[in-house]
Design a protein around this motif. Structure first.
Motif, PDB file in Angstrom:
ATOM      1  N   SER A 141      27.214 106.862 -10.958  1.00  0.00           N
ATOM      2  CA  SER A 141      27.479 108.270 -11.260  1.00  0.00           C
ATOM      3  C   SER A 141      26.508 108.887 -12.252  1.00  0.00           C
ATOM      4  N   THR A 142      25.577 108.101 -12.807  1.00  0.00           N
ATOM      5  CA  THR A 142      24.515 108.675 -13.644  1.00  0.00           C
ATOM      6  C   THR A 142      23.314 109.091 -12.813  1.00  0.00           C
ATOM      7  N   GLY A 143      23.330 108.740 -11.520  1.00  0.00           N
ATOM      8  CA  GLY A 143      22.168 108.951 -10.669  1.00  0.00           C
ATOM      9  C   GLY A 143      21.295 107.722 -10.580  1.00  0.00           C
ATOM     10  N   GLY A 144      21.654 106.658 -11.314  1.00  0.00           N
ATOM     11  CA  GLY A 144      20.890 105.413 -11.251  1.00  0.00           C
ATOM     12  C   GLY A 144      21.150 104.684  -9.946  1.00  0.00           C
ATOM     13  N   GLY A 145      20.220 103.816  -9.604  1.00  0.00           N
ATOM     14  CA  GLY A 145      20.426 103.020  -8.405  1.00  0.00           C
ATOM     15  C   GLY A 145      19.129 102.529  -7.812  1.00  0.00           C
ATOM     16  N   GLY A 146      19.263 101.877  -6.668  1.00  0.00           N
ATOM     17  CA  GLY A 146      18.131 101.290  -5.977  1.00  0.00           C
ATOM     18  C   GLY A 146      18.527  99.953  -5.399  1.00  0.00           C
ATOM     19  N   VAL A 147      17.538  99.243  -4.894  1.00  0.00           N
ATOM     20  CA  VAL A 147      17.779  97.940  -4.277  1.00  0.00           C
ATOM     21  C   VAL A 147      17.394  96.836  -5.258  1.00  0.00           C
ATOM     22  N   ILE A 148      18.329  95.935  -5.512  1.00  0.00           N
ATOM     23  CA  ILE A 148      18.080  94.763  -6.344  1.00  0.00           C
ATOM     24  C   ILE A 148      17.589  93.669  -5.400  1.00  0.00           C
ATOM     25  N   LYS A 149      16.291  93.396  -5.440  1.00  0.00           N
ATOM     26  CA  LYS A 149      15.697  92.422  -4.526  1.00  0.00           C
ATOM     27  C   LYS A 149      15.693  91.033  -5.154  1.00  0.00           C
ATOM     28  N   GLU A 150      15.323  90.040  -4.355  1.00  0.00           N
ATOM     29  CA  GLU A 150      15.289  88.672  -4.851  1.00  0.00           C
ATOM     30  C   GLU A 150      14.413  88.581  -6.099  1.00  0.00           C
ATOM     31  N   GLY A 151      14.993  88.019  -7.154  1.00  0.00           N
ATOM     32  CA  GLY A 151      14.276  87.902  -8.418  1.00  0.00           C
ATOM     33  C   GLY A 151      14.480  89.063  -9.365  1.00  0.00           C
ATOM     34  N   ASP A 152      15.041  90.165  -8.879  1.00  0.00           N
ATOM     35  CA  ASP A 152      15.303  91.331  -9.722  1.00  0.00           C
ATOM     36  C   ASP A 152      16.622  91.162 -10.481  1.00  0.00           C
ATOM     37  N   VAL A 153      16.775  91.979 -11.515  1.00  0.00           N
ATOM     38  CA  VAL A 153      18.012  92.007 -12.300  1.00  0.00           C
ATOM     39  C   VAL A 153      18.398  93.460 -12.538  1.00  0.00           C
ATOM     40  N   GLN A 154      19.694  93.736 -12.389  1.00  0.00           N
ATOM     41  CA  GLN A 154      20.232  95.058 -12.732  1.00  0.00           C
ATOM     42  C   GLN A 154      21.051  94.926 -14.003  1.00  0.00           C
ATOM     43  N   TRP A 155      20.715  95.734 -15.011  1.00  0.00           N
ATOM     44  CA  TRP A 155      21.450  95.722 -16.284  1.00  0.00           C
ATOM     45  C   TRP A 155      22.057  97.107 -16.448  1.00  0.00           C
ATOM     46  N   MET A 156      23.344  97.211 -16.199  1.00  0.00           N
ATOM     47  CA  MET A 156      24.006  98.519 -16.206  1.00  0.00           C
ATOM     48  C   MET A 156      24.950  98.622 -17.394  1.00  0.00           C
ATOM     49  N   THR A 157      24.723  99.595 -18.243  1.00  0.00           N
ATOM     50  CA  THR A 157      25.586  99.860 -19.385  1.00  0.00           C
ATOM     51  C   THR A 157      26.656 100.858 -18.953  1.00  0.00           C
ATOM     52  N   ALA A 158      27.905 100.381 -18.847  1.00  0.00           N
ATOM     53  CA  ALA A 158      28.994 101.285 -18.482  1.00  0.00           C
ATOM     54  C   ALA A 158      29.326 102.198 -19.661  1.00  0.00           C
ATOM     55  N   GLY A 159      29.354 101.622 -20.870  1.00  0.00           N
ATOM     56  CA  GLY A 159      29.587 102.427 -22.062  1.00  0.00           C
ATOM     57  C   GLY A 159      30.806 103.314 -21.942  1.00  0.00           C
ATOM     58  N   ALA A 160      30.599 104.628 -22.095  1.00  0.00           N
ATOM     59  CA  ALA A 160      31.692 105.592 -22.117  1.00  0.00           C
ATOM     60  C   ALA A 160      32.370 105.766 -20.772  1.00  0.00           C
ATOM     61  N   GLY A 161      31.783 105.232 -19.721  1.00  0.00           N
ATOM     62  CA  GLY A 161      32.426 105.288 -18.412  1.00  0.00           C
ATOM     63  C   GLY A 161      31.447 105.591 -17.298  1.00  0.00           C
ATOM     64  N   ILE A 162      31.557 104.839 -16.212  1.00  0.00           N
ATOM     65  CA  ILE A 162      30.647 104.984 -15.080  1.00  0.00           C
ATOM     66  C   ILE A 162      31.388 104.612 -13.806  1.00  0.00           C
ATOM     67  N   ILE A 163      30.960 105.166 -12.705  1.00  0.00           N
ATOM     68  CA  ILE A 163      31.446 104.771 -11.383  1.00  0.00           C
ATOM     69  C   ILE A 163      30.244 104.268 -10.596  1.00  0.00           C
ATOM     70  N   HIS A 164      30.404 103.136  -9.898  1.00  0.00           N
ATOM     71  CA  HIS A 164      29.284 102.656  -9.088  1.00  0.00           C
ATOM     72  C   HIS A 164      29.789 101.939  -7.847  1.00  0.00           C
ATOM     73  N   GLU A 165      28.849 101.640  -6.964  1.00  0.00           N
ATOM     74  CA  GLU A 165      29.134 100.871  -5.759  1.00  0.00           C
ATOM     75  C   GLU A 165      28.001  99.896  -5.514  1.00  0.00           C
ATOM     76  N   GLU A 166      28.326  98.788  -4.832  1.00  0.00           N
ATOM     77  CA  GLU A 166      27.357  97.721  -4.576  1.00  0.00           C
ATOM     78  C   GLU A 166      27.553  97.207  -3.152  1.00  0.00           C
ATOM     79  N   PHE A 167      26.499  97.314  -2.340  1.00  0.00           N
ATOM     80  CA  PHE A 167      26.550  96.834  -0.969  1.00  0.00           C
ATOM     81  C   PHE A 167      25.300  96.016  -0.660  1.00  0.00           C
ATOM     82  N   HIS A 168      25.405  95.121   0.310  1.00  0.00           N
ATOM     83  CA  HIS A 168      24.194  94.480   0.804  1.00  0.00           C
ATOM     84  C   HIS A 168      23.214  95.573   1.233  1.00  0.00           C
ATOM     85  N   SER A 169      21.942  95.355   0.944  1.00  0.00           N
ATOM     86  CA  SER A 169      20.942  96.357   1.323  1.00  0.00           C
ATOM     87  C   SER A 169      20.858  96.469   2.842  1.00  0.00           C
ATOM     88  N   GLU A 170      20.306  97.568   3.304  1.00  0.00           N
ATOM     89  CA  GLU A 170      20.151  97.774   4.745  1.00  0.00           C
ATOM     90  C   GLU A 170      19.315  96.663   5.368  1.00  0.00           C
TER      91      GLU A 170
END
Length: 291
Positions: free
Chosen positions: A84-113
């Motif tokens: 819900s911050t507008g962040g996102g993208g594809v986490i590929k092999e070897g990548d890391v996603q570090w998401m700070t929820a902090g005051a509140g966030i909504i997100h979704e996670e699916f296998h990439s296309e």
């Protein structure tokens, strides 16, 4: 020498959505395993997915978080994320996603296309990292740590290398910005070799064995899918590999030592703060995902 306190194995596994078959190795909702500042770790051990072209992607639909950070480490496979911050993208092999929820966030996670169409081996870790009370309401933030931007340190004599997701080794700093002092490292020990690691004495220390059979300090053995907890205090940890490579996720950090009250996707310091988090979410204060 810093000795092993206890070795744990996950006693269950479950699906998160339909895309992540995970083994919980520790949780703030269960017995204390001395992992502060880390709250929870789910290990999606290697699992082969069939191609999925004709169906919607596997994964988890939109859901909230507040009061902590989520860290997703992709070892095999790919995950598409948006929040819900507008962040996102594809986490590929070897990548890391570090998401700070902090005051509140909504997100979704699916296998990439691409991964959905091709199928294949999937292996990931999702880690929850606590925030101190003063940072529970920090603005949400998204850090995409691409594989090529994560420093790799080769230890002497070619026995071992470290991938510094967070923290530091010597004068080399890891890729992630963190709110408290911690180390999150991928440790790889080559077959037949032994490495000695020294972690600050004021850090808690845990290691998850992801591959191979590791022998700690010449006496304690742990294999893939096991969590190794260490005693408090200083000293080296010696890790030896047998006939195959050993891969370990090392987690250490200065404990926050504050009350932890968790309710589903919210982790705060008091029950009243949990009620406030639920109210904020129900009133739309976490934002929304663009359609």
């Amino acid at each position: 020498m810093r000795n092993v306190r206890q070795i744990y194995r996950a006693n269950s596994q479950h699906w998160v959505g339909d895309g992540f078959l995970v083994q919980p190795l520790f949780s703030h909702m269960d017995a204390d395993r001395g992992t502060d500042p880390f709250l929870m770790l789910d290990y999606a051990a290697p699992y082969t997915f069939a191609p999925n072209e004709a169906r919607s992607p596997r994964g988890v639909g939109q859901h909230p978080h507040k009061g902590f950070e989520t860290v997703t480490i992709a070892y095999h496979g790919e995950v598409a994320h948006r929040d819900s911050t507008g962040g996102g993208g594809v986490i590929k092999e070897g990548d890391v996603q570090w998401m700070t929820a902090g005051a509140g966030i909504i997100h979704e996670e699916f296998h990439s296309e691409a991964f959905s169409k091709a199928g294949g081996l999937f292996e990931m870790v999702q880690l929850w990292v606590n925030l101190p009370a003063k940072d529970k309401n920090t603005p949400p933030r998204y850090q995409h740590l691409a594989k090529e931007n994560i420093p790799v340190v080769e230890l002497p004599e070619g026995a071992c290398h470290l991938r510094l997701i967070a923290g530091e080794h010597g004068n080399i700093k890891g890729a992630a910005d963190t709110h408290t002092e911690m180390n999150v490292w991928d440790v790889v020990i080559r077959p037949g070799k032994e490495a000695a690691l020294t972690i600050p004495a004021d850090h808690s220390l845990s290691m998850v064995v992801l591959r191979g059979q590791a022998v700690f300090n010449g006496k304690d053995s742990a294999g893939a899918g096991q969590l190794v907890g260490f005693e408090n205090g200083g000293g080296e940890v010696h890790i030896a590999a047998g006939n195959e490579e050993v891969k370990i996720l090392l987690l250490s950090g200065v404990p926050i030592k504050e009350p932890v009250v968790g309710y589903g996707p919210f982790v705060m310091n008091t029950a009243e703060e949990i009620r406030e988090a639920i109210n904020d979410f129900n009133n739309g204060r976490f934002g929304s995902l663009a359609s």
